[in-house]
Design a protein around this motif. Structure first.
Motif: not given
Lengths: 515, 305
Positions: A356-358, A363-367, A289-292, A283-285
């Motif tokens: 990228a400052g990480y 933390q990410l979520a996959m389904m 707001e803080d979606n890495p 999900n790039a778009a």
């Protein structure tokens, strides 16, 4: 009285014994009774390809019906079939000259009235064929210009229309269909194909008989007398039937199950290309707001972190291709050369995350759909290795689709396409880059290129547009193409069958070994 | 008896209504059918249009009462996928499933009655323990595993029996055995305990005192009295066998209502799954009701409870 009862018991026992022994003899598959016994896993809703579209209906459709244009199963080249010749008059108009002397299984001769009738049925929205608007909605008109000539016009130029003509648009006999209604093709289909329907038990079995009067066209005359196709939902039962010699062929088995059959005496395991592709959707778009994943470097880091070759070889099949672009090389216009890509490089991934400052992790979520759990877990492992913590939820397919279509996915593994309808790269780009809720990139430039390409009849221009599109998708790491599916063809040693250029098999090409 | 019957019928109807409502709600919550039906390339607008045309966008309760009214009028709807009436799909297959269930029930009775009697004759002997062990194994073995083992031995290795399909009587042998093995343990245990209870009764001692043969005492006096609960349980078992044939039909590719249900669940064909759910629960409830009524008829004390 007692002797009568005894006699009755004896007769019953004897007939049961005869029944059992006669079963064993007749069930031996193969050349002995000239019947090719084929097992598939899923039933079809309708068996003809106009009412619905699936790999199972394609399998049936190609045997019982013919199309105007035939896709050669060795090369994919389009050849004249019911149309002896076709000419694009302009971007939207095709003239067909029909082959003369072709008859349907019921004796009805083929002429332009049949072709026009079939196209009119495709255009009638009341018929509610599956995906009617997507697949046939672009047909504007069809008219007979002679007894054996037809002109078809399209609303918009469509470079993929010939694929539809070579797969789903089979020709129905007009008199038979109008007399009985189009639903007759779901139970008593009549076409011009190399095989005619002999019997059908809806949902579980059909038997086809060789068409002795099959016209001399692009396909050779069929050699095997009968083809019986049975639906067996359990793979273990299919394997048992094959082992017991009661089946000659198993189609649509997963590559992993097929691999387990390698080396079994008397069984041939062949694989071939398939059009289905799997990719990692990011999900790039959207999202918060803080979606890495809005950060291109995080998406690139993910792309570098995953060893796709290991996933494809170990979890899918040694024959499964690793995909370079967002398409399957089996598809036309799947451009890979000159398109930037991502090799497996965890060091680079870590460095990108740091930039990228990480540096402290992400933390990410996959389904994912539940059957893709092993692949999802492998990805989880690779990402953990570079400092990305990924949670994983798996769902049954309908539930996963609902969420994905609803725009709820941060990361997903998406399986897409399959069979003849996915023969063009535009199918892979389709709903994932069209600004809809399934477009998680929302890049107007990519949408614009794809839109131009899907309406351009100039192959060179299409190629250029797709090159730009695939390059930008990879540069921006909107998705990570993972691997392509593998089509499997399991057969007894007595069967000769060459895997086709894509997962759209034509069983009329099968023969007995040594004949 | 009439008031007993009335109260049982009311309870049965309420149970059926609850099952259909809960089933309906769970099915609707299990995924977006419109998205599945519309096909892979459908746009969200097309999916919405389809959802509207199928009435799937209405409130759940409205959909349920609509379904209920139609069902009470005998219209179970159409399959979303094949567009065939559900009743037609069902009628074409119910015979196969009933044949399988009845055959399995008969086989399980034929095996469990002698086993139970044998165990009761010598309680706590090695024979009794052997029977218990057999029953326990029958209950513990998962039916899909048992089915695959039988296929492996009798279908692949020995090639005595056909593996899948339902075209000849021979095709029913393995599935019947697998289903029966699942039903044997409960019937055997009930026969054993019923026989043990009967054998301790005064009339058995009297019968023996009259000098009757042991066989006659066992069959005519003890077994006949122990039979009543077995008949009731058999009726309930038939319901279980009808519902339990889903796995067996799927493994043996028998085109009955079990396989139809399995496929319909896989692709979310709600009207078919809902109809099958109601059918199986109706059978179960009716058979339980029948067992209750039979018991009450034979034992007047039960009517007062």
């Amino acid at each position: 009285m007692r002797s009568m009862a005894l006699r009755a018991v004896f007769v019953l026992a004897a007939s049961a014994a005869i029944h059992l022994t006669s079963f064993s003899a007749s069930a031996l598959a193969g050349p002995s009774d000239d019947t090719l016994r084929v097992l598939i896993t899923r039933e079809t809703d309708f068996i003809d390809p106009i009412h619905t579209n699936s790999t199972e209906t394609d399998l049936f459709g190609v045997l019982v019906y013919d199309t105007l244009i035939h896709a050669d199963r060795a090369t994919g080249e389009h050849k004249p079939s019911l149309a002896a010749k076709w000419t694009w008059i302009d971007d939207r108009t095709i003239d067909f000259e029909l082959r003369e002397g072709v008859t349907f299984h019921n004796g009805e001769p083929l002429d332009s009235a049949d072709v026009v009738y079939t196209f009119k049925m495709l255009m009638d929205k009341n018929n509610k064929f599956r995906q009617q608007e997507n697949d046939f909605g672009n047909i504007a008109s069809a008219e007979a210009t002679g007894d054996y000539s037809v002109r078809v016009t399209l609303r918009e130029p469509d470079p993929t229309f010939e694929n539809m003509l070579a797969s789903r648009i089979v020709i129905w006999p007009n008199e038979y269909t109008s007399e009985h209604g189009h639903m007759i093709h779901a139970t008593k289909p009549v076409g011009t194909g190399p095989y005619a329907l002999e019997s059908l038990q809806q949902g579980s079995e059909y038997v086809l008989k060789k068409n002795e009067n099959y016209f001399a066209g692009p396909r050779p005359a069929p050699t095997i007398g009968h083809i019986q196709v049975r639906v067996i939902p359990e793979v273990q039962t299919q394997i048992a039937e094959l082992m017991a010699g009661a089946a000659d062929m198993v189609l649509f088995m997963s590559a992993a199950d097929a691999a387990a059959l390698q080396g079994f005496p008397g069984v041939k395991v062949a694989t071939g290309p398939a059009t289905r592709m799997f990719f990692l959707s990011m999900n790039a778009a959207g999202g918060s707001e803080d979606n890495p994943l809005r950060n291109v470097d995080v998406r690139r880091a993910i792309s570098y972190a995953i060893n796709r070759q290991e996933i494809a070889t170990n979890l899918i099949s040694p024959d499964a291709p690793v995909l370079h672009s967002h398409c399957n090389p089996t598809q036309a216009f799947c451009i890979t050369d000159g398109v930037p890509g991502y090799e497996f490089n965890p060091e680079k991934a870590r460095a990108l995350l740091q930039e990228a400052g990480y540096a402290d992790g992400v933390q990410l979520a996959m389904m994912a759909e539940v059957s893709l759990r092993p692949v999802a877990e492998a990805i989880q492992g690779y990402l953990a290795n570079v400092g990305i913590t990924m949670s994983l939820d798996t769902y049954p397919l309908p539930a996963w689709r609902e969420k994905y279509i609803g725009g709820e996915s941060q990361m997903s593994i998406v399986g897409w396409g399959g069979g003849a309808t996915a023969a063009d790269a535009s199918y892979s780009l389709g709903i994932f880059f069209n600004q809809s809720s399934t477009d998680y990139a929302k890049d107007p430039q990519v949408t614009e290129w794809n839109e131009q390409a899907i309406h351009s009849m100039d192959p060179a221009k299409r190629e250029e547009l797709y090159r730009q599109s695939f390059s930008r998708i990879n540069e921006q790491a909107y998705t990570l193409p993972l691997y392509g599916s593998v089509a499997t063809y399991i057969s007894a040693e007595t069967v000769e069958f060459e895997p086709p250029f894509m997962d759209f098999p034509d069983l009329s090409l099968a023969g007995w070994a040594g004949n | 008896m009439l008031s007993f019957l009335r109260s049982r019928l009311t309870v049965s109807f309420l149970v059926l209504l609850t099952v259909s409502l809960v089933g309906f709600a769970l099915l609707r919550l299990s995924g977006d059918l419109a998205a599945t039906l519309a096909g892979e390339t459908a746009t969200p607008e097309q999916i919405e249009e389809l959802r509207h045309s199928l009435g799937l966008d209405r409130p759940l309760l409205v959909q349920y009462f609509d379904w209920l009214l139609n069902a009470l009028g005998g219209n179970l709807g159409e399959s979303f996928f094949t567009r065939e009436p559900v009743s037609q799909l069902f009628l074409a297959r119910v015979g196969t499933t009933l044949t399988l269930a009845v055959a399995a029930l008969i086989l399980s009775i034929l095996i469990s009655l002698p086993l139970g009697v044998l165990a009761a004759i010598r309680p706590n002997s090695w024979l009794d323990r052997l029977v218990s062990a057999i029953s326990l194994s029958g209950q513990a073995l998962p039916s899909f595993w048992l089915a695959l083992m039988m296929i492996s031995v009798f279908g692949v290795t020995l090639r005595w029996l056909p593996i899948s399909g339902s075209s000849t009587p021979a095709h029913f042998i393995m599935p019947t055995v697998v289903l029966a093995i699942g039903a044997i343990p409960a019937l055997t245990r009930l026969t054993r305990s019923g026989m043990l209870e009967a054998l301790e009764q005064d009339y058995i001692r009297t019968a023996r005192a009259k000098g009757l043969l042991n066989f006659q005492v066992l069959t005519k006096h003890a077994l006949l009295n122990a039979l009543l609960p077995i008949v009731s349980l058999s009726a309930v078992q038939l319901g279980t066998l009808l519902g339990g044939s889903v796995i067996v039909e799927s493994v043996f590719a028998i085109d009955g209502i079990g396989l139809l249900t399995y496929r319909s669940i896989q692709r979310g064909d709600f009207p078919v799954v809902q109809a099958m759910l109601v059918f199986v629960s109706t059978c179960y409830i009716l058979l339980t009701l029948l067992a209750d009524v039979m018991n009450a008829w034979l034992d007047p004390r039960l009517r007062l409870k």
